[in-house]
Design an enzyme around this catalytic site. Structure first.
Site, PDB file in Angstrom:
ATOM      1  N   THR A 156      -1.261   3.986   6.772  1.00 23.63           N
ATOM      2  CA  THR A 156      -0.039   4.412   7.478  1.00 23.63           C
ATOM      3  C   THR A 156       0.969   3.269   7.574  1.00 23.63           C
ATOM      4  OG1 THR A 156      -1.321   5.954   8.812  1.00 23.63           O
ATOM      5  CG2 THR A 156       0.842   5.352   9.649  1.00 23.63           C
ATOM      6  N   LEU A 157       0.511   2.079   8.018  1.00 25.02           N
ATOM      7  CA  LEU A 157       1.432   0.950   8.183  1.00 25.02           C
ATOM      8  C   LEU A 157       1.989   0.515   6.834  1.00 25.02           C
ATOM      9  CD1 LEU A 157       0.287   0.833  11.063  1.00 25.02           C
ATOM     10  CD2 LEU A 157      -0.039  -1.605  10.774  1.00 25.02           C
ATOM     11  N   VAL A 235       1.111  -7.856  10.796  1.00 22.82           N
ATOM     12  CA  VAL A 235       1.181  -6.810  11.828  1.00 22.82           C
ATOM     13  C   VAL A 235      -0.181  -6.128  11.998  1.00 22.82           C
ATOM     14  CG1 VAL A 235       3.655  -6.308  11.686  1.00 22.82           C
ATOM     15  CG2 VAL A 235       2.078  -5.189  10.077  1.00 22.82           C
ATOM     16  N   ARG A 237      -4.110  -7.566  12.695  1.00 22.36           N
ATOM     17  CA  ARG A 237      -4.788  -8.185  13.830  1.00 22.36           C
ATOM     18  C   ARG A 237      -4.868  -9.678  13.528  1.00 22.36           C
ATOM     19  NH1 ARG A 237      -3.838  -4.303  16.286  1.00 22.36           N
ATOM     20  NH2 ARG A 237      -5.237  -2.894  17.399  1.00 22.36           N
ATOM     21  N   ASP A 261       3.021 -10.736  14.671  1.00 23.01           N
ATOM     22  CA  ASP A 261       3.007  -9.821  15.827  1.00 23.01           C
ATOM     23  C   ASP A 261       1.676  -9.861  16.547  1.00 23.01           C
ATOM     24  OD1 ASP A 261       4.347  -7.694  17.331  1.00 23.01           O
ATOM     25  OD2 ASP A 261       2.811  -6.366  16.506  1.00 23.01           O
ATOM     26  N   GLU A 266      -4.344 -13.209  22.579  1.00 22.98           N
ATOM     27  CA  GLU A 266      -3.114 -12.587  23.087  1.00 22.98           C
ATOM     28  C   GLU A 266      -3.204 -12.444  24.601  1.00 22.98           C
ATOM     29  OE1 GLU A 266      -2.272  -8.943  20.989  1.00 22.98           O
ATOM     30  OE2 GLU A 266      -2.456  -9.905  19.035  1.00 22.98           O
ATOM     31  N   HIS A 285       3.008  -8.507  20.029  1.00 26.14           N
ATOM     32  CA  HIS A 285       2.229  -7.300  19.686  1.00 26.14           C
ATOM     33  C   HIS A 285       3.048  -6.051  20.039  1.00 26.14           C
ATOM     34  CE1 HIS A 285      -2.112  -5.730  18.956  1.00 26.14           C
ATOM     35  NE2 HIS A 285      -1.208  -4.819  18.579  1.00 26.14           N
ATOM     36  N   ALA A 288       4.945  -2.016  16.938  1.00 26.68           N
ATOM     37  CA  ALA A 288       4.833  -0.552  16.883  1.00 26.68           C
ATOM     38  C   ALA A 288       5.446   0.117  18.110  1.00 26.68           C
ATOM     39  CB  ALA A 288       3.362  -0.147  16.783  1.00 26.68           C
TER      40      ALA A 288
HETATM   41  P1  NDP Z   1      -5.093   3.074   7.901  1.00 29.05           P
HETATM   42  O1  NDP Z   1      -6.530   3.427   8.072  1.00 29.05           O
HETATM   43  O2  NDP Z   1      -4.104   4.161   7.695  1.00 29.05           O
HETATM   44  O3  NDP Z   1      -4.942   2.074   6.666  1.00 29.05           O
HETATM   45  C1  NDP Z   1      -5.761   0.969   6.479  1.00 29.05           C
HETATM   46  C2  NDP Z   1      -5.517   0.405   5.091  1.00 29.05           C
HETATM   47  O4  NDP Z   1      -6.219  -0.838   4.985  1.00 29.05           O
HETATM   48  C3  NDP Z   1      -6.029   1.308   3.956  1.00 29.05           C
HETATM   49  O5  NDP Z   1      -5.103   1.307   2.914  1.00 29.05           O
HETATM   50  C4  NDP Z   1      -7.315   0.614   3.524  1.00 29.05           C
HETATM   51  O6  NDP Z   1      -7.656   0.794   2.149  1.00 29.05           O
HETATM   52  C5  NDP Z   1      -6.930  -0.836   3.753  1.00 29.05           C
HETATM   53  N1  NDP Z   1      -8.098  -1.687   3.816  1.00 29.05           N
HETATM   54  C6  NDP Z   1      -9.223  -1.553   4.558  1.00 29.05           C
HETATM   55  N2  NDP Z   1     -10.075  -2.555   4.303  1.00 29.05           N
HETATM   56  C7  NDP Z   1      -9.482  -3.333   3.357  1.00 29.05           C
HETATM   57  C8  NDP Z   1      -9.852  -4.511   2.664  1.00 29.05           C
HETATM   58  N3  NDP Z   1     -11.041  -5.077   2.879  1.00 29.05           N
HETATM   59  N4  NDP Z   1      -8.984  -5.035   1.791  1.00 29.05           N
HETATM   60  C9  NDP Z   1      -7.770  -4.463   1.562  1.00 29.05           C
HETATM   61  N5  NDP Z   1      -7.364  -3.337   2.168  1.00 29.05           N
HETATM   62  C10 NDP Z   1      -8.214  -2.781   3.063  1.00 29.05           C
HETATM   63  O7  NDP Z   1      -4.715   2.207   9.162  1.00 29.05           O
HETATM   64  P2  NDP Z   1      -3.252   1.985   9.790  1.00 29.05           P
HETATM   65  O8  NDP Z   1      -2.306   1.663   8.700  1.00 29.05           O
HETATM   66  O9  NDP Z   1      -2.921   3.071  10.741  1.00 29.05           O
HETATM   67  O10 NDP Z   1      -3.521   0.674  10.694  1.00 29.05           O
HETATM   68  C11 NDP Z   1      -4.063  -0.493  10.124  1.00 29.05           C
HETATM   69  C12 NDP Z   1      -4.344  -1.518  11.209  1.00 29.05           C
HETATM   70  O11 NDP Z   1      -3.136  -2.088  11.650  1.00 29.05           O
HETATM   71  C13 NDP Z   1      -5.000  -0.972  12.478  1.00 29.05           C
HETATM   72  O12 NDP Z   1      -6.407  -0.881  12.334  1.00 29.05           O
HETATM   73  C14 NDP Z   1      -4.585  -1.963  13.529  1.00 29.05           C
HETATM   74  O13 NDP Z   1      -5.524  -3.013  13.612  1.00 29.05           O
HETATM   75  C15 NDP Z   1      -3.263  -2.496  13.009  1.00 29.05           C
HETATM   76  N6  NDP Z   1      -2.123  -1.941  13.749  1.00 29.05           N
HETATM   77  C16 NDP Z   1      -1.289  -2.818  14.385  1.00 29.05           C
HETATM   78  C17 NDP Z   1      -0.189  -2.348  15.074  1.00 29.05           C
HETATM   79  C18 NDP Z   1       0.711  -3.291  15.790  1.00 29.05           C
HETATM   80  O14 NDP Z   1       1.232  -2.932  16.830  1.00 29.05           O
HETATM   81  N7  NDP Z   1       0.938  -4.492  15.273  1.00 29.05           N
HETATM   82  C19 NDP Z   1       0.129  -0.904  15.148  1.00 29.05           C
HETATM   83  C20 NDP Z   1      -0.804  -0.081  14.426  1.00 29.05           C
HETATM   84  C21 NDP Z   1      -1.876  -0.594  13.746  1.00 29.05           C
HETATM   85  P3  NDP Z   1      -7.924   2.250   1.486  1.00 29.05           P
HETATM   86  O15 NDP Z   1      -6.553   2.864   1.391  1.00 29.05           O
HETATM   87  O16 NDP Z   1      -8.505   1.959   0.189  1.00 29.05           O
HETATM   88  O17 NDP Z   1      -8.821   2.962   2.453  1.00 29.05           O
HETATM   89  C1  7N6 Z   2       0.941  -0.495  20.663  1.00 27.85           C
HETATM   90  C2  7N6 Z   2       0.156  -1.332  19.670  1.00 27.85           C
HETATM   91  C3  7N6 Z   2      -2.605  -0.340  17.191  1.00 27.85           C
HETATM   92  O1  7N6 Z   2      -3.648  -0.798  16.747  1.00 27.85           O
HETATM   93  O2  7N6 Z   2      -2.201  -2.409  18.255  1.00 27.85           O
HETATM   94  C4  7N6 Z   2      -1.602  -1.252  17.850  1.00 27.85           C
HETATM   95  O3  7N6 Z   2      -2.327   0.861  17.106  1.00 27.85           O
HETATM   96  C5  7N6 Z   2      -0.857  -0.524  18.939  1.00 27.85           C
HETATM   97  C6  7N6 Z   2       2.357  -0.913  20.849  1.00 27.85           C
END
Ligand code: NDP
Ligand code: 7N6
Length: 319
Positions: A156-157, A235, A237, A261, A266, A285, A288
Site C-alpha cells: 500500500t505505501l 517511512v 519502522r 519518520d 520514539e 511518526h 500517515a
Molecule cells: P503491505 O503489506 O501492503 O506491503 C508490504 C510490502 O513490503 C510488500 O510489497 C512486501 O512484498 C514488502 N516486503 C515484505 N518483506 C520484504 C522484504 N524482506 N524485502 C522487500 N520487501 C518486502 O504493507 P503497507 O504498505 O500497508 O505497510 C508497510 C509497513 O509500513 C507497515 O508494516 C508499517 O510498519 C509501516 N507503516 C508506517 C506508517 C507511518 O506512519 N510511517 C504508516 C503505515 C505503515 P510483497 O509485495 O512481495 O508481499
Molecule cells: C499513524 C501511524 C502504521 O503502521 O505506524 C503507522 O500504520 C500508523 C499516524
C-alpha cells in the site's frame, strides 16, 4: 448476538477514541438494525473494562490484553511488530491490522520530502527563521522530473509513493519479495538484489513492515551502494534501517541527506544526532496522519465486527 467492542484509550495518540466510538455506534446509520440486541461500543482502559469486551481496537499493545477473554484485537496501525504473535495464537486471539489505508497520506508525505530536497525548501525555511535571504548554490536545486527513485516494499505505501513519483516524471524501480510487475514501477527487484536496485537512485524510499527478515534490511552495504547524491527516506519502522550505519554515512557526507519518520526509539531523544543535520528532515511518526484516519479505521472495523458476529473469516487478519 450482543457484541461489545472496546476502543482502547491508547488510540488517543492518533485521534480521540470517542470520535471512532461514535462512527461505530451500532445505534447509528448502517448498524442501526442491530441496535436492539445489546451490542455496544465503549472506550476502555482498565483490566476490568477490557474483560467486559468481546473485541478491542487499539494503538498500544499491553500484556493485559492476553488474559481479558478477547476473541479479536484490531491494530489501528498497519505495522503490528509490537504484538506477540505466538502468545496471541496460542490463546486463539485473532489479530487484524490496518494495511490498505495509508497509500494517499504516505504517498503525499514522501512526495513532499522529495520536493523539499529537490527545490531546497527546507533550507529556505531554516534560514528564514534568522531573516536570512540567501540564494542556493547554482548547482544545488534540481527538479524531480528525470530523477530516479527506488521504493523498497511495494505494498500500500510503496504503491502510493510510486504512483506519485511516476506522475512527476521520475524513473521508478522497486523491491518486493514477489518480483511480478507493479503499476508505475519500471523494474521490480527481489530483496537479494537491493544493492543493484539502489545503485542509480537519487532517492530510496523504505516502506516494508518490520519483520525478522527486514530488520537491518538497509544496512552499511546497502547504504554504501547508494550514490553519494542520494537521499534515504524511511517511512517503515526504525529497525528496518541500521541507524548507526546511516549516521556514519551522513557524518562522512557519503549521502546527500535523509527524511526519517520512524526511529528505533520514539519519540526521538532530544540529544539524537539526527536532529543536527541541515539535510535531514525529521517527522514525528506522522507521515500517515490525516484527520480522516478514524474513518478508514471505522470502515475496516465495521466490516470485521459484522464478520465476527456472523462467524466469518476477518479481513486484514495477521494471526
Ligand atoms: P503491505 O503489506 O501492503 O506491503 C508490504 C510490502 O513490503 C510488500 O510489497 C512486501 O512484498 C514488502 N516486503 C515484505 N518483506 C520484504 C522484504 N524482506 N524485502 C522487500 N520487501 C518486502 O504493507 P503497507 O504498505 O500497508 O505497510 C508497510 C509497513 O509500513 C507497515 O508494516 C508499517 O510498519 C509501516 N507503516 C508506517 C506508517 C507511518 O506512519 N510511517 C504508516 C503505515 C505503515 P510483497 O509485495 O512481495 O508481499
Ligand atoms: C499513524 C501511524 C502504521 O503502521 O505506524 C503507522 O500504520 C500508523 C499516524
Amino acid at each position: 448476538m450482543a457484541f461489545t467492542l472496546g476502543i482502547h484509550e491508547s488510540v488517543d495518540l492518533i485521534f480521540p477514541p470517542t470520535v471512532l466510538r461514535d462512527a461505530l455506534d451500532p445505534d447509528d446509520g448502517a448498524d442501526a438494525a442491530d441496535s436492539d440486541d445489546g451490542s455496544e461500543v465503549r472506550v476502555v482502559g482498565s483490566a476490568a473494562e477490557l474483560e467486559a469486551c468481546d473485541a478491542l481496537v487499539t494503538f498500544a499493545y499491553e500484556d493485559a490484553f492476553l488474559s481479558a477473554g478477547l476473541s479479536w484485537i484490531h491494530s489501528i496501525q498497519a505495522g503490528v511488530d509490537r504484538f506477540p504473535f505466538d502468545e496471541l495464537e496460542s490463546r486463539g486471539i485473532r489479530l487484524t491490522n490496518s494495511t490498505g489505508i495509508h497509500g494517499d497520506a504516505i504517498g503525499e508525505t514522501v512526495l513532499g520530502y522529495m520536493i523539499q530536497f529537490a527545490r531546497r525548501l527546507h533550507r529556505y525555511r531554516d534560514r528564514g527563521r534568522d531573516g536570512e535571504w540567501k540564494h542556493p548554490e547554482w548547482d544545488e536545486p534540481f527538479t524531480l522530473s528525470g530523477e530516479s527513485l527506488c521504493v523498497v516494499g511495494l505494498g500500500t505505501l510503496g504503491r502510493g509513493i510510486a504512483a506519485r513519483a511516476d506522475a512527476c516524471g521520475m524513473e521508478v524501480v522497486g523491491v518486493r519479495r514477489t518480483p511480478t510487475p507493479v503499476d508505475h514501477v519500471r523494474e521490480v527487484y527481489t530483496p537479494g538484489e537491493i544493492e543493484a536496485a539502489v545503485a542509480d537512485a537519487r532517492f530510496v524510499a523504505v516502506a516494508t513492515p518490520l519483520t525478522e527478515e527486514t530488520r537491518g534490511l538497509i544496512g552499511a552495504d546497502e547504504l554504501a551502494a547508494m550514490p553519494e547524491s542520494a537521499y534515504l527516506l524511511n517511512v517503515s519502522r526504525g529497525g528496518v534501517v541500521d541507524e548507526t550505519a546511516l549516521l556514519a554515512e551522513l557524518e562522512n557526507d557519503r549521502l546527500a541527506g535523509a527524511a526519517l519518520d520512524v526511529f528505533e526509539t520514539e519519540p526521538l531523544p532530544r540529544d539524537s544526532p539526527f536532529w543536527g543535520f541541515e539535510d535531514v528532515i525529521v517527522t514525528p511518526h506522522a507521515a500517515a496522519a490525516t484527520r480522516d484516519y478514524y474513518r478508514r479505521i471505522a470502515d475496516i472495523v465495521r466490516e470485521n465486527r459484522r464478520r465476527a458476529v456472523a462467524g466469518e473469516s476477518l479481513v486484514n487478519q495477521v494471526i
